[in-house]
Every structure is written in structure tokens, then in C-alpha cells.
Design an enzyme around this catalytic site. Structure first.
Site, mmCIF file in Angstrom:
data_model
loop_
_atom_site.group_PDB
_atom_site.id
_atom_site.type_symbol
_atom_site.label_atom_id
_atom_site.label_comp_id
_atom_site.label_asym_id
_atom_site.label_seq_id
_atom_site.Cartn_x
_atom_site.Cartn_y
_atom_site.Cartn_z
ATOM 1 N N ALA A 1 -1.728 -12.303 13.047
ATOM 2 C CA ALA A 1 -2.779 -11.601 13.783
ATOM 3 C C ALA A 1 -3.817 -12.579 14.333
ATOM 4 O O ALA A 1 -4.172 -13.549 13.676
ATOM 5 C CB ALA A 1 -3.458 -10.598 12.867
ATOM 6 N N ARG B 1 -8.992 12.540 60.681
ATOM 7 C CA ARG B 1 -9.351 13.352 59.518
ATOM 8 C C ARG B 1 -9.288 12.561 58.203
ATOM 9 O O ARG B 1 -9.789 13.002 57.182
ATOM 10 C CB ARG B 1 -8.433 14.590 59.455
ATOM 11 C CG ARG B 1 -8.729 15.585 60.553
ATOM 12 C CD ARG B 1 -7.576 16.571 60.780
ATOM 13 N NE ARG B 1 -6.519 16.021 61.621
ATOM 14 C CZ ARG B 1 -5.408 16.674 61.974
ATOM 15 N NH1 ARG B 1 -5.213 17.898 61.548
ATOM 16 N NH2 ARG B 1 -4.504 16.104 62.741
ATOM 17 N N ARG C 1 2.451 -9.080 30.981
ATOM 18 C CA ARG C 1 2.238 -9.465 32.380
ATOM 19 C C ARG C 1 3.418 -10.219 32.968
ATOM 20 O O ARG C 1 4.436 -10.419 32.312
ATOM 21 C CB ARG C 1 0.938 -10.266 32.471
ATOM 22 C CG ARG C 1 -0.285 -9.412 32.102
ATOM 23 C CD ARG C 1 -1.518 -10.265 31.959
ATOM 24 N NE ARG C 1 -1.731 -11.057 33.152
ATOM 25 C CZ ARG C 1 -2.413 -12.204 33.180
ATOM 26 N NH1 ARG C 1 -2.953 -12.675 32.072
ATOM 27 N NH2 ARG C 1 -2.548 -12.866 34.301
ATOM 28 N N ASN D 1 -3.913 -22.090 26.751
ATOM 29 C CA ASN D 1 -3.028 -22.689 27.767
ATOM 30 C C ASN D 1 -3.793 -23.244 28.963
ATOM 31 O O ASN D 1 -3.200 -23.809 29.861
ATOM 32 C CB ASN D 1 -2.015 -21.643 28.262
ATOM 33 C CG ASN D 1 -2.696 -20.427 28.868
ATOM 34 O OD1 ASN D 1 -3.849 -20.134 28.572
ATOM 35 N ND2 ASN D 1 -1.979 -19.719 29.718
ATOM 36 N N GLY E 1 -1.670 11.128 72.944
ATOM 37 C CA GLY E 1 -0.849 12.215 72.416
ATOM 38 C C GLY E 1 0.551 11.737 72.042
ATOM 39 O O GLY E 1 0.977 10.649 72.447
ATOM 40 N N LEU F 1 6.206 7.173 65.318
ATOM 41 C CA LEU F 1 4.928 7.324 66.034
ATOM 42 C C LEU F 1 3.777 7.061 65.065
ATOM 43 O O LEU F 1 3.604 7.793 64.085
ATOM 44 C CB LEU F 1 4.800 8.734 66.614
ATOM 45 C CG LEU F 1 5.980 9.246 67.456
ATOM 46 C CD1 LEU F 1 5.668 10.638 68.003
ATOM 47 C CD2 LEU F 1 6.315 8.285 68.588
ATOM 48 N N LYS G 1 1.777 -13.326 28.795
ATOM 49 C CA LYS G 1 1.915 -13.672 30.220
ATOM 50 C C LYS G 1 2.889 -14.819 30.376
ATOM 51 O O LYS G 1 2.803 -15.805 29.634
ATOM 52 C CB LYS G 1 0.552 -14.063 30.790
ATOM 53 C CG LYS G 1 0.585 -14.326 32.275
ATOM 54 C CD LYS G 1 -0.285 -15.491 32.709
ATOM 55 C CE LYS G 1 0.327 -16.806 32.371
ATOM 56 N NZ LYS G 1 -0.394 -17.984 32.874
ATOM 57 N N ASN H 1 -2.605 14.446 57.050
ATOM 58 C CA ASN H 1 -3.669 14.321 58.041
ATOM 59 C C ASN H 1 -5.025 14.068 57.404
ATOM 60 O O ASN H 1 -5.942 13.606 58.064
ATOM 61 C CB ASN H 1 -3.755 15.587 58.895
ATOM 62 C CG ASN H 1 -2.482 15.782 59.717
ATOM 63 O OD1 ASN H 1 -2.000 14.853 60.349
ATOM 64 N ND2 ASN H 1 -1.928 16.983 59.678
HETATM 65 C C1 UD1 Z 1 2.267 17.041 65.146
HETATM 66 C C2 UD1 Z 1 3.050 17.971 66.046
HETATM 67 C C3 UD1 Z 1 3.163 19.323 65.358
HETATM 68 C C4 UD1 Z 1 3.839 19.140 64.007
HETATM 69 C C5 UD1 Z 1 3.105 18.123 63.171
HETATM 70 C C6 UD1 Z 1 3.931 17.793 61.939
HETATM 71 C C7 UD1 Z 1 2.522 17.273 68.311
HETATM 72 C C8 UD1 Z 1 1.794 17.591 69.547
HETATM 73 N N1 UD1 Z 1 2.377 18.115 67.305
HETATM 74 O O1 UD1 Z 1 0.967 17.574 64.998
HETATM 75 O O2 UD1 Z 1 3.919 20.217 66.153
HETATM 76 O O3 UD1 Z 1 3.881 20.377 63.325
HETATM 77 O O4 UD1 Z 1 2.932 16.895 63.891
HETATM 78 O O5 UD1 Z 1 3.234 16.977 61.068
HETATM 79 O O6 UD1 Z 1 3.249 16.295 68.280
HETATM 80 N N2 UD1 Z 1 0.540 9.747 67.548
HETATM 81 C C9 UD1 Z 1 0.673 8.635 68.330
HETATM 82 N N3 UD1 Z 1 -0.056 8.574 69.476
HETATM 83 C C10 UD1 Z 1 -0.901 9.558 69.865
HETATM 84 C C11 UD1 Z 1 -1.033 10.697 69.046
HETATM 85 C C12 UD1 Z 1 -0.293 10.764 67.885
HETATM 86 O O7 UD1 Z 1 1.413 7.714 68.019
HETATM 87 O O8 UD1 Z 1 -1.511 9.411 70.920
HETATM 88 C C13 UD1 Z 1 1.303 9.809 66.293
HETATM 89 C C14 UD1 Z 1 0.402 9.911 65.078
HETATM 90 O O9 UD1 Z 1 0.072 8.612 64.600
HETATM 91 C C15 UD1 Z 1 1.236 10.729 64.115
HETATM 92 C C16 UD1 Z 1 2.121 11.567 65.011
HETATM 93 O O10 UD1 Z 1 2.083 10.981 66.297
HETATM 94 O O11 UD1 Z 1 2.047 9.904 63.292
HETATM 95 C C17 UD1 Z 1 1.649 13.011 65.078
HETATM 96 O O12 UD1 Z 1 0.315 13.032 65.526
HETATM 97 P P1 UD1 Z 1 -0.775 13.949 64.831
HETATM 98 O O13 UD1 Z 1 -2.034 13.812 65.563
HETATM 99 O O14 UD1 Z 1 -0.790 13.736 63.386
HETATM 100 O O15 UD1 Z 1 -0.159 15.384 65.174
HETATM 101 P P2 UD1 Z 1 -0.276 16.752 64.379
HETATM 102 O O16 UD1 Z 1 -1.508 17.422 64.792
HETATM 103 O O17 UD1 Z 1 -0.062 16.526 62.937
HETATM 104 CA CA CA Z 2 0.108 14.815 61.633
#
Ligand code: UD1
Ligand code: CA
Length: 464
Positions: free
Chosen positions: A383, A13, A336, A389, A80, A6, A354, A230
Site C-alpha cells: 500500500a 438554434r 491510463r 518517474n 437553403g 449537407l 500509466k 437542430n
Molecule cells: C430539413 C428539411 C425537412 C426535413 C428535415 C429533416 C429542407 C428544406 N427541409 O429541414 O424537410 O424534415 O431537414 O431533419 O431541406 N444546409 C446547408 N446549406 C443551407 C441550408 C442548410 O448545407 O443553406 C444543410 C444544414 O447544414 C443541414 C441540412 O442542410 O445539415 C438541413 O438544413 P436545416 O436547416 O437543418 O433544415 P431543417 O429545417 O431541419
Molecule cells: Ca435540421
């Protein structure tokens, strides 16, 4: 087994124009760390969910020839982590196997932990298996809520947790093993009824409990591996933790690391026994160092580098080169790309080399530039000697060939292309523009003229 990474979240952040999973931890982007961990287990064609800055991630996968194994799937807009996983549904219509799902911002995960997670899933014949960890500071993570029988009831996110839930130390690492056929309907049941208004992947647990599915957990022991990135502060921590993990492995294998706090070592570094790594040393990428070497202090080695046994590398930079046995480099040398030092070679202070090869027992001890050059055995480069080159007008580079048993006096310039034969002598201060035959002495400078009594006569004139 297939995997889904994901990586569509915005990474707000981080406050960055670069996709979060492309930020580097030590020598590699987070995404690459995860892909490398997955390479250690057998997975079939897998997916990366992309959204924010998706072109960057797609280009990265393509550039590194990873897109055949990790197909990017777009999540637009990202709503999400649960919504992210829903995006693979069309790709997995006929799929009945297990699915490993990994947050893209967990770069420290080690292959053996993934193996343990999968084994727990298979041994328990589970529908969902969650990777958890017990940490002293659970802030920001989803908390694992268990009942009196230790069964997992739910995962509650930081922002949704009530005070008793907030003090739970067991966290959701963000890596799961699912039986796809069992959970795919649950994804359609997720609702964004939470503080963030997102479809949480973690809400699958409640749904699975309602539907009497089998939920298991594997709790990992090293809290460092659970480090999620994060923010920039998390990124620093991830760098520190990964280096610590790599340093601990090397120490176990018989390597002395004098000061782990100022030493940074990537995951693809191999070091032989009794080698000593001094402070302020950075070893990144694909490095192999032999036994009984002294590396550092203040040394940075990266790219693909092989160093033999019994070498001393002090306060120097090395990149994409090979160093044979018993060599001495530095202090303050810059070795290098495409450089090859055979054995017992010395490259001393303020020397840049190099794309050159230097054979056994040859020394380039002080203040030299050696580029696109081949030097034979038992030679000594005085030295301040430079191989010229580069033709600035034509932008061309030329080669210098220097034989064996050659003594080059101090401050020579060898204007390439040029060849210096075996057993030759170049007078100090010479500018060599023509081939020097074997056995010859080459003098290519003006003869000295002494004007006798010049100072005395001049002084007398000035005084009169
Ligand atoms: C998430 C978990 C949390 C866990 C933590 C561990 C959820 C709801 N929560 O929180 O329980 O403890 O990771 O690090 O999953 N992402 C998508 N699409 C989206 C949203 C997020 O691909 O719409 C991906 C992000 O890029 C990331 C991952 O999902 O790689 C987690 O998302 P993030 O927002 O970092 O969740 P956390 O708040 O860290
Ligand atoms: Ca995260």
C-alpha cells in the site's frame, strides 16, 4: 454511387461557436456518425457542403484523413438545402449515376436503412427516392403530402404548412437518393418562394411531379433513427436514442444492462455474453469486453480498450489500455494510456497506473502510483508505493523495472530509473534509488532509535 453531406447551415438554434455537425453524439461528432454509416455501403468520391464555420469542418476532415474521400465544397452564402446541393454541379458535369444526399444533422442513421433506401431506388427504377418515417411528434420536420393513390405530391416544411398538413405524421427524414441526370435540371428551377426565403431541396418533389419523374419512398420503422439535431435539446435526445439503439443490440447479443437509463454506450463497443453492465457506466470509443465480466457501477471506459473474460471493473476510469483475463480493477482505480495488465492481475482502490505493464498474478492493491513501469509475475506492491518517474527540472520521465516474485513493503518510493531484481524484498518505507540484485532484501530508511523512558522522564520534569 456518390454521396453529398449537407453541412453548410448555420445551426442557429444550437447557439454555438462550433459547427453544428461537429457537436458530438456520444463519442463522435455527428459528421463522423454519418461518414461511418456511409462507410458500410460502397460509395465513390463524395462531398461535404460547408459554409458556416467551414474552416472547422475542413480542418476536421483533414485531421482525420477524410478529405480524400469527402471533398469539402463551399456554399457561400448558404441559401437553403437546395442551393447547397447546387454547389456540386460543377463536380458532377459528366456524372450519370445515383447520388445519395444526407443532411449532416441526422447522426443516428443506420447503414441498413441506407441500404434499404438505395434498394428501393434501384428496384423501382426511380428518379428520386425519399427516406420517410412515421413519428408521433412531427413538429419541425417537412411533411410528406401524398395523394389518394399514395403517390408523393410534395414535401411541405413546418413553417409553410397549413393546419391539415401540420397533422400529417409522415415526415421527410432528410436523406434522399437521386438519379443525378434526372434531377440536376430541377435544381436550377428551385425558387425561394417560401416563409424562410430559402431554396428548399424538398421543392424538387413538386418539380419532379410536373416533369413526370418517378418518385419513390422508403419508410423506416425506427423513429429514433429519424432524430434530427437542430437544438441542444435535440442533441440530448440524439445521445439518448443512439445509446438506446446500441444497448438494445448488446442485449440481443446476450449482455445484461442493469439500468439502460444511466448507461451510455457508443456504437463501437463489443461485449461478450453474460457480461453485466451496472448503472452509471459509460463505454465510449473502441472497446472490446470479454464474456462473464462485471463492469461498473460508476465506471468510465474510453479510447481503445480491450478487456478479457471474467474481469471485474468497479467504479474506475480506464483509457487506452489492455486488461487480460480474470483481472480485478478498482474500486476507484485510474488505468491510463499504454497500460497492459496480463491475467489475474489486481489493481485496487486509489491506484493510478500509466504506461506500465503488470504480469500475471501480480497485485497493486491500495493507494499507489505506477508510471512507466514494468512489473513481473507473482509480485505484490504494498500500500502507498510510488514510482517516482518524473524529474521536474529536466521534464524527463524514467522507467522502473520490477522483477517477478517481488514483495514491496508499504509506502516505498522507487526513484526511477531503477531496477528491482527477481525474488527481492523491499522493506516498508524504503526509498529505493539503486538497483536491487536478485534475491536481496533492500532496506533504505533510517533505523529506528528508541529513547528508553523518554515519556516518563519528560512527564516528571513537567510536573515538578
Ligand atoms: C430539413 C428539411 C425537412 C426535413 C428535415 C429533416 C429542407 C428544406 N427541409 O429541414 O424537410 O424534415 O431537414 O431533419 O431541406 N444546409 C446547408 N446549406 C443551407 C441550408 C442548410 O448545407 O443553406 C444543410 C444544414 O447544414 C443541414 C441540412 O442542410 O445539415 C438541413 O438544413 P436545416 O436547416 O437543418 O433544415 P431543417 O429545417 O431541419
Ligand atoms: Ca435540421
Amino acid at each position: 454511387m456518390k454521396a453529398v453531406i449537407l453541412a453548410a447551415g448555420q445551426g442557429k438554434r444550437m447557439k454555438s461557436k462550433l459547427a453544428k455537425v461537429l457537436h458530438c453524439v456520444l463519442d463522435k461528432p455527428m459528421l463522423t456518425h454519418i461518414i461511418m454509416a456511409l462507410n458500410n455501403i460502397e460509395i465513390g468520391k463524395s462531398f461535404v457542403i460547408v459554409g458556416h464555420n467551414k474552416e472547422q469542418i475542413e480542418n476536421y476532415l483533414e485531421f482525420n484523413c477524410l478529405n480524400s474521400l469527402f471533398e469539402p465544397i463551399t456554399q457561400d452564402p448558404p441559401l437553403g438545402s437546395g442551393h447547397a446541393l447546387m454547389q456540386v454541379t460543377p463536380q458532377l458535369i459528366d456524372y450519370n449515376g445515383d447520388l445519395l444526399v444526407l443532411n449532416g444533422d441526422m447522426p443516428l442513421i443506420q447503414p441498413k436503412t441506407l441500404v434499404n433506401l438505395i434498394a428501393t431506388h434501384k428496384n423501382n427504377n426511380s428518379d428520386l427516392t425519399i427516406l420517410t418515417a412515421n413519428v408521433s411528434n412531427p413538429y419541425g420536420f417537412g411533411r410528406i403530402v401524398r395523394d389518394a393513390n399514395n403517390n408523393i405530391k410534395a414535401i411541405v416544411e413546418e413553417k409553410d404548412a397549413n393546419p391539415p398538413e401540420k397533422i400529417i405524421n409522415e415526415i421527410n427524414v432528410g436523406i434522399y437518393c437521386f438519379n443525378w441526370a434526372s434531377i440536376k435540371n430541377g435544381l436550377n428551377n428551385l425558387q425561394p418562394n417560401n416563409v424562410q426565403g430559402e431554396y428548399y431541396l424538398t421543392d424538387l418533389i413538386k418539380w419532379a411531379n410536373l416533369n413526370h419523374l418517378k418518385i419513390s419512398a422508403f419508410t423506416m420503422t425506427d423513429f429514433k433513427e429519424a432524430c434530427g439535431v437542430n437544438s441542444r435539446a435535440d442533441l440530448s435526445l440524439a445521445n439518448r436514442y443512439l445509446s438506446d439503439i446500441n444497448i438494445a443490440k448488446l442485449q440481443d447479443e446476450g449482455v445484461t444492462i442493469i439500468d439502460p437509463a444511466s448507461t451510455w454506450i457508443g456504437s463501437n463497443v463489443k461485449i461478450g455474453i453474460d457480461t453485466i453492465i451496472s448503472p452509471n457506466t459509460i463505454l465510449f470509443d473502441n472497446i472490446s469486453i470479454g464474456e462473464n465480466c462485471l463492469i461498473g457501477p460508476n465506471t468510465s471506459i474510453n479510447g481503445t480498450v480491450n478487456i478479457g473474460n471474467n474481469c471485474e471493473i468497479k467504479a474506475s476510469f480506464l483509457n487506452n489500455c489492455n486488461i487480460g483475463n480474470d483481472c480485478k480493477v478498482g474500486p476507484f482505480a485510474n488505468i491510463r494510456f499504454n497500460t497492459n495488465l496480463e491475467s489475474h492481475v489486481k489493481v485496487g482502490n486509489f491506484v493510478e497506473v500509466k504506461a506500465s505493464s503488470i504480469s500475471d498474478h501480480t497485485n497493486v492493491s491500495h493507494l499507489s502510483y505506477i508510471g512507466d513501469t514494468q512489473i513481473g509475475q507473482n509480485s505484490n506492491v504494498g500500500a502507498g508505493t510510488i514510482t517516482a518517474n518524473y524529474n521536474h527540472l529536466t521534464k524527463e520521465k524514467f522507467k522502473t523495472i520490477i522483477g517477478s516474485n517481488v514483495a514491496i513493503g508499504s509506502n516505498c518510493v522507487l526513484v526511477a530509473p531503477v531496477k528491482v531484481g527477481d525474488s527481492t524484498l523491499l522493506a516498508a518505507g524504503s526509498v529505493i534509488t539503486k538497483e536491487v540484485p536478485d534475491g536481496a532484501l533492500a532496506v533504505a530508511r533510517q533505523r529506528q532509535a528508541n529513547k528508553l523512558d523518554y515519556v516518563k522522564v519528560k512527564s516528571e520534569i513537567l510536573e515538578s
